[in-house]
Design a protein around this motif. Structure first.
Motif, PDB file in Angstrom:
ATOM      1  N   GLY A 212       0.820  -1.210   0.000  1.00  0.00           N
ATOM      2  CA  GLY A 212       0.000   0.000   0.000  1.00  0.00           C
ATOM      3  C   GLY A 212       0.853   1.258   0.000  1.00  0.00           C
ATOM      4  O   GLY A 212       0.546   2.228  -0.704  1.00  0.00           O
ATOM      5  N   GLY A 213       1.927   1.241   0.789  1.00  0.00           N
ATOM      6  CA  GLY A 213       2.814   2.399   0.821  1.00  0.00           C
ATOM      7  C   GLY A 213       3.488   2.641  -0.503  1.00  0.00           C
ATOM      8  O   GLY A 213       3.648   3.790  -0.943  1.00  0.00           O
ATOM      9  N   LEU A 214       3.892   1.573  -1.180  1.00  0.00           N
ATOM     10  CA  LEU A 214       4.521   1.701  -2.491  1.00  0.00           C
ATOM     11  C   LEU A 214       3.537   2.262  -3.511  1.00  0.00           C
ATOM     12  O   LEU A 214       3.873   3.164  -4.293  1.00  0.00           O
ATOM     13  CB  LEU A 214       5.044   0.340  -2.959  1.00  0.00           C
ATOM     14  N   ILE A 215       2.325   1.734  -3.501  1.00  0.00           N
ATOM     15  CA  ILE A 215       1.306   2.214  -4.444  1.00  0.00           C
ATOM     16  C   ILE A 215       1.043   3.704  -4.233  1.00  0.00           C
ATOM     17  O   ILE A 215       0.844   4.460  -5.188  1.00  0.00           O
ATOM     18  CB  ILE A 215       0.004   1.401  -4.287  1.00  0.00           C
ATOM     19  N   GLY A 216       1.076   4.139  -2.970  1.00  0.00           N
ATOM     20  CA  GLY A 216       0.831   5.551  -2.673  1.00  0.00           C
ATOM     21  C   GLY A 216       1.891   6.483  -3.212  1.00  0.00           C
ATOM     22  O   GLY A 216       1.633   7.661  -3.466  1.00  0.00           O
ATOM     23  N   LEU A 217       3.099   5.976  -3.393  1.00  0.00           N
ATOM     24  CA  LEU A 217       4.196   6.808  -3.888  1.00  0.00           C
ATOM     25  C   LEU A 217       4.356   6.740  -5.406  1.00  0.00           C
ATOM     26  O   LEU A 217       5.009   7.590  -6.005  1.00  0.00           O
ATOM     27  CB  LEU A 217       5.517   6.386  -3.227  1.00  0.00           C
ATOM     28  N   LEU A 218       3.767   5.720  -6.020  1.00  0.00           N
ATOM     29  CA  LEU A 218       3.910   5.520  -7.462  1.00  0.00           C
ATOM     30  C   LEU A 218       2.749   6.133  -8.215  1.00  0.00           C
ATOM     31  O   LEU A 218       1.588   6.054  -7.794  1.00  0.00           O
ATOM     32  CB  LEU A 218       3.983   4.022  -7.773  1.00  0.00           C
ATOM     33  N   ASP A 219       3.049   6.750  -9.339  1.00  0.00           N
ATOM     34  CA  ASP A 219       1.997   7.200 -10.246  1.00  0.00           C
ATOM     35  C   ASP A 219       1.239   5.966 -10.736  1.00  0.00           C
ATOM     36  O   ASP A 219       1.841   4.918 -10.973  1.00  0.00           O
ATOM     37  CB  ASP A 219       2.636   7.929 -11.437  1.00  0.00           C
ATOM     38  N   PRO A 220      -0.101   6.059 -10.868  1.00  0.00           N
ATOM     39  CA  PRO A 220      -0.862   4.882 -11.334  1.00  0.00           C
ATOM     40  C   PRO A 220      -0.347   4.327 -12.659  1.00  0.00           C
ATOM     41  O   PRO A 220      -0.482   3.130 -12.932  1.00  0.00           O
ATOM     42  CB  PRO A 220      -2.287   5.425 -11.465  1.00  0.00           C
ATOM     43  N   ASN A 221       0.223   5.210 -13.492  1.00  0.00           N
ATOM     44  CA  ASN A 221       0.747   4.783 -14.793  1.00  0.00           C
ATOM     45  C   ASN A 221       2.272   4.715 -14.810  1.00  0.00           C
ATOM     46  O   ASN A 221       2.900   4.848 -15.869  1.00  0.00           O
ATOM     47  CB  ASN A 221       0.266   5.736 -15.884  1.00  0.00           C
ATOM     48  N   ALA A 222       2.852   4.517 -13.640  1.00  0.00           N
ATOM     49  CA  ALA A 222       4.319   4.464 -13.546  1.00  0.00           C
ATOM     50  C   ALA A 222       4.881   3.317 -14.378  1.00  0.00           C
ATOM     51  O   ALA A 222       4.201   2.323 -14.662  1.00  0.00           O
ATOM     52  CB  ALA A 222       4.744   4.320 -12.081  1.00  0.00           C
ATOM     53  N   THR A 223       6.148   3.482 -14.749  1.00  0.00           N
ATOM     54  CA  THR A 223       6.837   2.474 -15.553  1.00  0.00           C
ATOM     55  C   THR A 223       8.209   2.182 -14.958  1.00  0.00           C
ATOM     56  O   THR A 223       8.918   3.099 -14.552  1.00  0.00           O
ATOM     57  CB  THR A 223       7.018   2.952 -17.009  1.00  0.00           C
ATOM     58  N   VAL A 224       8.556   0.914 -14.913  1.00  0.00           N
ATOM     59  CA  VAL A 224       9.910   0.501 -14.549  1.00  0.00           C
ATOM     60  C   VAL A 224      10.557  -0.115 -15.785  1.00  0.00           C
ATOM     61  O   VAL A 224       9.989  -1.032 -16.396  1.00  0.00           O
ATOM     62  CB  VAL A 224       9.918  -0.526 -13.398  1.00  0.00           C
ATOM     63  N   ILE A 225      11.702   0.422 -16.152  1.00  0.00           N
ATOM     64  CA  ILE A 225      12.482  -0.147 -17.241  1.00  0.00           C
ATOM     65  C   ILE A 225      13.778  -0.660 -16.649  1.00  0.00           C
ATOM     66  O   ILE A 225      14.498   0.083 -15.980  1.00  0.00           O
ATOM     67  CB  ILE A 225      12.764   0.894 -18.341  1.00  0.00           C
ATOM     68  N   LYS A 293       7.138   8.600 -11.417  1.00  0.00           N
ATOM     69  CA  LYS A 293       6.601   8.343 -12.756  1.00  0.00           C
ATOM     70  C   LYS A 293       7.411   7.281 -13.492  1.00  0.00           C
ATOM     71  O   LYS A 293       6.851   6.434 -14.188  1.00  0.00           O
ATOM     72  CB  LYS A 293       6.597   9.647 -13.561  1.00  0.00           C
ATOM     73  N   HIS A 294       8.721   7.352 -13.371  1.00  0.00           N
ATOM     74  CA  HIS A 294       9.599   6.380 -14.039  1.00  0.00           C
ATOM     75  C   HIS A 294      10.681   5.905 -13.066  1.00  0.00           C
ATOM     76  O   HIS A 294      11.183   6.682 -12.260  1.00  0.00           O
ATOM     77  CB  HIS A 294      10.287   6.995 -15.266  1.00  0.00           C
ATOM     78  N   ILE A 295      11.007   4.640 -13.181  1.00  0.00           N
ATOM     79  CA  ILE A 295      12.176   4.087 -12.490  1.00  0.00           C
ATOM     80  C   ILE A 295      13.017   3.378 -13.547  1.00  0.00           C
ATOM     81  O   ILE A 295      12.504   2.559 -14.318  1.00  0.00           O
ATOM     82  CB  ILE A 295      11.796   3.080 -11.392  1.00  0.00           C
ATOM     83  N   TRP A 296      14.303   3.739 -13.602  1.00  0.00           N
ATOM     84  CA  TRP A 296      15.235   3.048 -14.489  1.00  0.00           C
ATOM     85  C   TRP A 296      16.145   2.210 -13.608  1.00  0.00           C
ATOM     86  O   TRP A 296      16.873   2.746 -12.759  1.00  0.00           O
ATOM     87  CB  TRP A 296      16.043   4.039 -15.312  1.00  0.00           C
ATOM     88  N   ALA A 297      16.101   0.904 -13.782  1.00  0.00           N
ATOM     89  CA  ALA A 297      16.880  -0.017 -12.950  1.00  0.00           C
ATOM     90  C   ALA A 297      17.974  -0.654 -13.793  1.00  0.00           C
ATOM     91  O   ALA A 297      17.689  -1.443 -14.707  1.00  0.00           O
ATOM     92  CB  ALA A 297      15.970  -1.099 -12.364  1.00  0.00           C
ATOM     93  N   VAL A 298      19.209  -0.290 -13.512  1.00  0.00           N
ATOM     94  CA  VAL A 298      20.342  -0.846 -14.245  1.00  0.00           C
ATOM     95  C   VAL A 298      20.821  -2.091 -13.507  1.00  0.00           C
ATOM     96  O   VAL A 298      21.264  -2.016 -12.354  1.00  0.00           O
ATOM     97  CB  VAL A 298      21.477   0.186 -14.387  1.00  0.00           C
TER      98      VAL A 298
END
Length: 310
Positions: A212-225, A293-298
Motif C-alpha cells: 500500500g505504501g509503495l502504491i501511494g508513492l507511485l503514479d498509477p501509470n508508472a513504468t519501470v524499465i 513516474k519512471h524508475i530506471w533499474a540498471v
C-alpha cells in the motif's frame, strides 16, 4: 572500463598541460553524446591518440588545440553513435544509459572517499540526469550532436556545422527538432529536496514490504524499465502500472535479501541495491507531481562494474 594510458612524449613539452587540461571537458561532452562513461573514455583516448600521432609541426600549426580536440571527439562520437544504434537494436532487453558512479550519500550530503573516479570529472547537472539521457537516446545521431554541442555546451551553429559537416541552417534545424523532443518530455519540476523525500519514502516502504505504501508513492501509470543486458531475463520488458510495480518490488524483497543504500545517481536522488556486499542494481527515478513516474533499474553487470568500489 577503459583507463587512459599516458602517451609517450617529452614531459618537458610546454603544451602538455594545455592539451591534457581539455580532458575533463572532452569527457563531459562524450558522456552526454554516448550515454556511456566507458565509451566516452574510449572516444577521448582515440582523440588523444590522433593528436599524438601527428608530427610536431602539424600540432604547432593548429591555432586552437582545444577546438581541434573537441571537433575530433565530436566526430568520433558521431561515428560511434551510428554503430551504437545498430548494437542497441540487437541488445537483449531494454538499453539504459550507463549510470555515473557517485560517492555521495544524498541523505547526509557526505562524500565517502578522496579517490577520483572517472565519473568525478563529469559535471553533474540536468544534462546528465537519467531522464534527460533517455530523451537523448530517442534522437538521431546528428540531432543529438547538434543539440548537445549548441544547447548544452553553447557552441555556435557555425562551429557545430564545421564539426558535423552540415550547414549552419541544417544544424539549427536539427537542434530545434531535438529541443522539441526534450520540451515534450519535460514534466513539471520537482525540487531535489522533495525528490529525496519521495525516494527515501520509497526505500522505507520497500524495505517494509508495504504494498500500500509503495502504491501511494507511485503514479498509477508508472513504468519501470530494467537493463539486465540479457542476464536478467525476468525484466526484459518494462513493468507498467503502480500496483503491478509495487507487487513486483515486494516479491523481489521477499525472494532476495537486499541492502538498499541512498546514493546520488546522475546528479539526482537514487538507490543502490547490494546483495552479499555486491552491487546488483542502480535505480534512477523521475518524480512528477510528487509521484514516481519512471524508475530506471540498471542490472547489467558490465554497467555496474564501476559501482563496485563506490
Amino acid at each position: 572500463m577503459t583507463t587512459e594510458s599516458e602517451p609517450e612524449h617529452d614531459r618537458s613539452d610546454p603544451s602538455l598541460s594545455v592539451i591534457m587540461s581539455e580532458r575533463r571537458q572532452l569527457i563531459n561532452l562524450a558522456y552526454r553524446l554516448l550515454g556511456s562513461l566507458a565509451d566516452a573514455e574510449d572516444a577521448v583516448q582515440e582523440t588523444y591518440a590522433r593528436w599524438y600521432a601527428m608530427p610536431r609541426e602539424d600540432q604547432d600549426a593548429i591555432e586552437s588545440p582545444g577546438a581541434w580536440l573537441t571537433t575530433v571527439t565530436s566526430r568520433v562520437c558521431l561515428n560511434l553513435l551510428g554503430s551504437a544504434r545498430v548494437r542497441r537494436e540487437t541488445y537483449v532487453g531494454e538499453w539504459i544509459p550507463e549510470p555515473l558512479p557517485e560517492r555521495t550519500e544524498w541523505s547526509t550530503a557526505r562524500s565517502g572517499g578522496t579517490h577520483m573516479d572517472p565519473a568525478d570529472r563529469v559535471t553533474l547537472d540536468e544534462s546528465v540526469s537519467m531522464a534527460f539521457l533517455v530523451v537523448l537516446e530517442s534522437m538521431t545521431p546528428a540531432e543529438r550532436v547538434a543539440f548537445v554541442l549548441h544547447d548544452v555546451f553553447r557552441y555556435s551553429f557555425a562551429e557545430v556545422a564545421e564539426i558535423v559537416g552540415r550547414t549552419p541552417a541544417a544544424c539549427r534545424q536539427l537542434a530545434s527538432s531535438a529541443r522539441r523532443r526534450v520540451s515534450s518530455s519535460r514534466a513539471s519540476a520537482t525540487s531535489t529536496v522533495r525528490q529525496a523525500d519521495i525516494v527515501r519514502g520509497f526505500k522505507q516502504v520497500w524495505e517494509a514490504k508495504d504494498i500500500g505504501g509503495l502504491i501511494g508513492l507511485l503514479d498509477p501509470n508508472a513504468t519501470v524499465i530494467a537493463d539486465g543486458g540479457g542476464v536478467v531475463s525476468a525484466v526484459s520488458r518494462p513493468v507498467e502500472g503502480g500496483e503491478l510495480i509495487a507487487r513486483a518490488c515486494v516479491d523481489l524483497a521477499e525472494r532476495a535479501p537486499l541492502t538498499i543504500l541512498e546514493r546520488t545517481v546522475n546528479g539526482q536522488p537514487g538507490l543502490v541495491s547490494l546483495q552479499d556486499g555486491l552491487t546488483v542494481a542502480v535505480l534512477a527515478f523521475d518524480v512528477v507531481d510528487d509521484r514516481i513516474k519512471h524508475i530506471w533499474a540498471v542490472l547489467n553487470p558490465e554497467k555496474l562494474r564501476p559501482w563496485t568500489t563506490v
